[in-house]
Design a protein around this motif. Structure first.
Motif, short mmCIF file in Angstrom:
data_model
loop_
_atom_site.label_atom_id
_atom_site.label_comp_id
_atom_site.label_asym_id
_atom_site.label_seq_id
_atom_site.Cartn_x
_atom_site.Cartn_y
_atom_site.Cartn_z
N THR A 1 0.84 -1.20 0.00
CA THR A 1 0.00 0.00 0.00
C THR A 1 0.87 1.24 0.00
O THR A 1 1.71 1.42 0.89
N ALA A 2 0.68 2.10 -0.99
CA ALA A 2 1.47 3.32 -1.07
C ALA A 2 0.90 4.38 -0.12
O ALA A 2 -0.31 4.51 0.02
N PRO A 3 1.76 5.15 0.55
CA PRO A 3 1.26 6.22 1.41
C PRO A 3 0.62 7.32 0.58
O PRO A 3 0.95 7.51 -0.60
N GLY A 4 -0.28 8.06 1.20
CA GLY A 4 -0.95 9.15 0.47
C GLY A 4 -0.17 10.44 0.46
O GLY A 4 -0.50 11.36 -0.30
N SER A 5 0.84 10.54 1.30
CA SER A 5 1.62 11.78 1.42
C SER A 5 2.93 11.48 2.13
O SER A 5 3.13 10.39 2.67
N LEU A 6 3.82 12.47 2.14
CA LEU A 6 5.06 12.33 2.89
C LEU A 6 4.77 12.14 4.38
O LEU A 6 5.44 11.37 5.05
N ARG A 7 3.79 12.85 4.87
CA ARG A 7 3.43 12.71 6.29
C ARG A 7 2.96 11.30 6.60
O ARG A 7 3.33 10.71 7.62
N GLU A 8 2.12 10.71 5.74
CA GLU A 8 1.66 9.35 5.97
C GLU A 8 2.84 8.37 5.95
O GLU A 8 2.86 7.40 6.71
#
Length: 263
Positions: free
Chosen positions: A213-220
């Motif tokens: 699963t790829a993160p939705g953002s750098l923060r995620e």
């Protein structure tokens, strides 16, 4: 600065900070004093290795992007490469202006999350570590020299995979709001956006964090690191040598209202 391994994890080195944390009204003068003081401090006695550091710049074209690229071009540490992602690459300055670095490379189809999540993007950057810079981010001239010094405080597996950086963010009226981090605090990282893009991460940690699963953002992505079973080897740059264009951090849920070193 010293760096040692203890039971497989790193004890973070800290840059010298002179005196107490500054009063907000005195912060600009204090920051300039620290910047000037770094120019005359004696370098450490440890042998240095010039790590190749990649910087991925992203965001809208315009004055902010130009300022970020100029800030990187002015670094005293020259073993950095710049990758610029997004369609604004047609408006970039000539690449030969960055010839004294390790180059500036436009990648119109690249974005920060893809670089972290997709192994096919590994070919786009050559460094052992990477930092992300939104257009408008600014770096003191010695910012990457400080980061490289922290990378040299360990060896092999004990080198830091993650460096968290104290930094400024632009507040109301364009005033710099200092963000002094307490170090690597997984609960705090999950609760508040206290780090922003003020972190350097190793290729080793990027690859280790990949999943289906790829993160939705750098923060995620950073939250994923905080929630991992094993803490990364980390270090903390306590010199505020980076300025981010973001507003001050806001809590996602109940969390401490003040972040910083006690005065």
């Amino acid at each position: 600065m010293k760096f040692r391994a203890d039971e497989g994890e790193a004890t973070p080195p800290r840059m010298r900070v002179h005196g107490r944390s500054p009063h907000p009204a005195e912060y600009a003068a204090w920051r300039e004093m620290r910047k000037n003081a770094r120019q005359v401090e004696e370098p450490g006695a440890d042998a240095a290795w010039n790590h190749l550091i990649s910087v991925f710049v992203y965001g809208k074209a315009g004055a902010g992007l130009v300022a970020t690229l100029e800030s990187l071009r002015s670094q005293t540490y020259r073993n950095i490469e710049i990758i610029v992602g997004g369609p604004q690459t047609a408006e970039l300055p000539p690449r030969d202006e960055f010839a004294s670095l390790r180059g500036m490379f436009p990648e119109p189809e690249a974005d920060p999350v893809a670089l972290l999540a997709d192994s096919a993007s590994d070919r786009l950057w050559r460094g052992s570590h990477i930092m992300f810079a939104q257009a408008g981010s600014l770096f003191d001239d010695d910012a990457f020299e400080l980061l490289n010094a922290l990378l040299n405080q360990g060896s092999g597996e004990s080198r830091p995979d993650l460096i968290l950086c104290d930094h400024d963010r632009l507040g109301a009226g364009g005033a710099a709001v200092p963000h002094f981090l307490p170090g690597w605090d997984p609960d705090l990282v999950c609760a508040m956006d206290v780090v922003g893009t003020a972190f350097l991460v190793s290729r080793r940690l990027v690859q280790a964090q990949r999943s289906g699963t790829a993160p939705g953002s750098l923060r995620e992505w950073l939250i994923g690191v905080a929630q991992a079973p094993r803490a990364p080897h980390w270090a903390h740059l306590v010199e505020p040598a980076i300025q981010l264009p973001d507003p001050p951090a806001k809590p996602d849920r109940t969390a401490p209202a003040i972040i910083g070193r006690a005065a």
